[in-house]
Design an enzyme around this catalytic site. Structure first.
Site, PDB file in Angstrom:
ATOM      1  NE  ARG A  58      -3.697  -0.087   2.448  1.00 14.16           N
ATOM      2  CZ  ARG A  58      -4.316   0.294   3.570  1.00 14.16           C
ATOM      3  NH1 ARG A  58      -4.159  -0.397   4.679  1.00 14.16           N
ATOM      4  NH2 ARG A  58      -5.099   1.338   3.572  1.00 14.16           N
ATOM      5  CG  HIS A 111      -8.072   4.717  11.470  1.00 20.38           C
ATOM      6  ND1 HIS A 111      -9.103   4.221  10.699  1.00 20.38           N
ATOM      7  CD2 HIS A 111      -8.587   4.867  12.722  1.00 20.38           C
ATOM      8  CE1 HIS A 111     -10.191   4.088  11.452  1.00 20.38           C
ATOM      9  NE2 HIS A 111      -9.911   4.473  12.668  1.00 20.38           N
ATOM     10  CB  CYS A 122      13.724   3.933  20.920  1.00 18.25           C
ATOM     11  SG  CYS A 122      13.448   4.494  19.232  1.00 18.25           S
ATOM     12  N   GLY A 178     -17.466   9.565   2.259  1.00 14.36           N
ATOM     13  CA  GLY A 178     -16.821   8.345   1.784  1.00 14.36           C
ATOM     14  C   GLY A 178     -16.460   7.346   2.852  1.00 14.36           C
ATOM     15  CD  GLU A 206     -22.784   1.529  -1.196  1.00 10.96           C
ATOM     16  OE1 GLU A 206     -23.315   1.100  -2.225  1.00 10.96           O
ATOM     17  OE2 GLU A 206     -21.893   0.937  -0.572  1.00 10.96           O
ATOM     18  CB  ALA A 222     -15.799  11.410  -3.169  1.00 12.11           C
TER      19      ALA A 222
HETATM   20  P1  OAD Z   1     -15.099   1.309   3.791  1.00 10.13           P
HETATM   21  O1  OAD Z   1     -14.471   0.508   2.716  1.00 10.13           O
HETATM   22  O2  OAD Z   1     -15.717   0.601   4.938  1.00 10.13           O
HETATM   23  O3  OAD Z   1     -16.233   2.240   3.175  1.00 10.13           O
HETATM   24  C1  OAD Z   1     -15.994   3.029   2.036  1.00 10.13           C
HETATM   25  C2  OAD Z   1     -17.232   3.861   1.766  1.00 10.13           C
HETATM   26  O4  OAD Z   1     -16.953   4.686   0.644  1.00 10.13           O
HETATM   27  C3  OAD Z   1     -18.492   3.032   1.416  1.00 10.13           C
HETATM   28  O5  OAD Z   1     -19.618   3.540   2.124  1.00 10.13           O
HETATM   29  C4  OAD Z   1     -18.648   3.253  -0.091  1.00 10.13           C
HETATM   30  O6  OAD Z   1     -20.021   3.296  -0.484  1.00 10.13           O
HETATM   31  C5  OAD Z   1     -18.023   4.624  -0.274  1.00 10.13           C
HETATM   32  N1  OAD Z   1     -17.445   4.847  -1.613  1.00 10.13           N
HETATM   33  C6  OAD Z   1     -16.871   3.958  -2.447  1.00 10.13           C
HETATM   34  N2  OAD Z   1     -16.454   4.551  -3.577  1.00 10.13           N
HETATM   35  C7  OAD Z   1     -16.774   5.873  -3.450  1.00 10.13           C
HETATM   36  C8  OAD Z   1     -16.621   7.018  -4.287  1.00 10.13           C
HETATM   37  N3  OAD Z   1     -16.040   6.940  -5.493  1.00 10.13           N
HETATM   38  N4  OAD Z   1     -17.084   8.205  -3.827  1.00 10.13           N
HETATM   39  C9  OAD Z   1     -17.677   8.298  -2.602  1.00 10.13           C
HETATM   40  N5  OAD Z   1     -17.854   7.253  -1.774  1.00 10.13           N
HETATM   41  C10 OAD Z   1     -17.398   6.050  -2.189  1.00 10.13           C
HETATM   42  O7  OAD Z   1     -13.987   2.365   4.277  1.00 10.13           O
HETATM   43  P2  OAD Z   1     -13.959   3.245   5.618  1.00 10.13           P
HETATM   44  O8  OAD Z   1     -15.320   3.634   6.033  1.00 10.13           O
HETATM   45  O9  OAD Z   1     -12.953   4.293   5.392  1.00 10.13           O
HETATM   46  O10 OAD Z   1      -9.438   0.968   9.487  1.00 10.13           O
HETATM   47  O11 OAD Z   1     -13.391   2.186   6.636  1.00 10.13           O
HETATM   48  C11 OAD Z   1     -13.108   2.598   7.939  1.00 10.13           C
HETATM   49  C12 OAD Z   1     -11.931   1.859   8.477  1.00 10.13           C
HETATM   50  O12 OAD Z   1     -12.114   0.466   8.301  1.00 10.13           O
HETATM   51  C13 OAD Z   1     -10.627   2.114   7.779  1.00 10.13           C
HETATM   52  O13 OAD Z   1      -9.979   3.291   8.215  1.00 10.13           O
HETATM   53  C14 OAD Z   1      -9.819   0.916   8.099  1.00 10.13           C
HETATM   54  C15 OAD Z   1     -10.877  -0.131   7.854  1.00 10.13           C
HETATM   55  O14 OAD Z   1     -10.727  -1.322   8.500  1.00 10.13           O
HETATM   56  C16 OAD Z   1      -8.366   0.270   9.911  1.00 10.13           C
HETATM   57  O15 OAD Z   1      -7.664  -0.381   9.171  1.00 10.13           O
HETATM   58  C17 OAD Z   1      -8.135   0.379  11.377  1.00 10.13           C
END
Ligand code: OAD
Length: 235
Positions: A58, A111, A122, A178, A206, A222
């Site tokens: 990543r 995060h 350290c 997002g 969504e 977005a």
């Molecule tokens: P998710 O993958 O859970 O959710 C992504 C969101 O973005 C979904 O609601 C999609 O509908 C939306 N989405 C996808 N494509 C999009 C676009 N082009 N424009 C707008 N929206 C779009 O990701 P997060 O909510 O960020 O944590 O996940 C939260 C946390 O879960 C992350 O920070 C990570 C993960 O596990 C850790 O790793 C601790």
């Protein structure tokens, strides 16, 4: 009217239009990887090489991606608000650096950040662009074996929460962009905002899990809906 103070929460969806993987959407990272293995302290203890490989991939992809119109619109909005005495605080769950590269200044990466690494020996945190391995020595103390990605794993406390809560207390508007709303405490910000009487807006592809808690919602990509919303915002 005075410029508003806005707290924005972003998730993986804001970087999707830049080509960065999301987690829970179809084909997302958590479909291809077991989060217990690559995103928990227990997973790291069991197989650090596997965890390093996940984050090395990543991190190596970061130079290949660019901020999109949504990242840029938030950076522009921060400058416009500041000029008129308002404020935009950006709480991001993303470990990419696209908000910072777009020019956002007040960013709270709760995060963590892929472009940093920490040393468990350290405690130092270093800027980091290369791969990490179990043999990587800490540039500070020189010990090998303790370097790990500067990211928050499941079961760990997110960073900057006090600053995020302080900004939310002052905010006139909370905007969630997002994110699926499935990981706490970030997913709880909308309920906290509502409890404080702050208006809440969701911008997402969504409806999220918490969609019912928002006063207003807009759905679409977005890169399209964030600039549209930011341009329409007047004070
Ligand atoms: P998710 O993958 O859970 O959710 C992504 C969101 O973005 C979904 O609601 C999609 O509908 C939306 N989405 C996808 N494509 C999009 C676009 N082009 N424009 C707008 N929206 C779009 O990701 P997060 O909510 O960020 O944590 O996940 C939260 C946390 O879960 C992350 O920070 C990570 C993960 O596990 C850790 O790793 C601790």
């Amino acid at each position: 009217m005075a410029a508003p103070r806005i707290l924005v929460l972003t998730g993986a969806g804001i970087s999707a239009d830049s080509g960065v993987d999301t987690f829970r959407t179809q084909g997302g990272l958590w479909e291809r990887h077991d989060w217990r293995e690559v995103a928990t302290p227990e997973g790291f203890a069991a197989d650090p090489g596997k965890v390093h490989g996940f984050y090395n991939g990543r991190r190596a992809a970061l130079p290949e991606v660019r901020p999109n119109a949504a990242h840029r619109a938030l950076a522009d909005l921060e400058r416009r608000l500041e000029k008129d005495g308002g404020r935009l605080t950006l709480v991001t769950q993303n470990v990419d650096d696209l908000h910072q590269r777009a020019g956002s200044r007040e960013v709270l990466p709760i995060h963590g950040s892929l472009d940093r690494a920490s040393c468990t020996a350290c405690g130092a945190v270093h800027e980091w662009r290369q791969d990490l391995s179990v043999e990587t020595p800490c540039p500070g103390c020189g010990k090998a074996g303790g370097m790990q990605p500067y990211v928050v794993w499941f079961g760990e406390m997110p960073r900057h929460l006090d600053e995020a809560e302080a900004a939310l207390d002052e905010a006139d508007l909370f905007v969630s962009i997002g994110t699926s709303g499935s990981v706490y405490p970030a997913a709880g910000l909308v309920a906290a905002a509502r409890a404080g009487g702050t208006r809440c807006l969701e911008l997402n592809l969504e409806p999220s899990e918490n969609a019912g808690l928002f006063d207003d919602t807009r759905y679409g990509k977005a890169a399209q809906i964030v600039p549209e919303w930011a341009e329409e915002l007047t004070w």
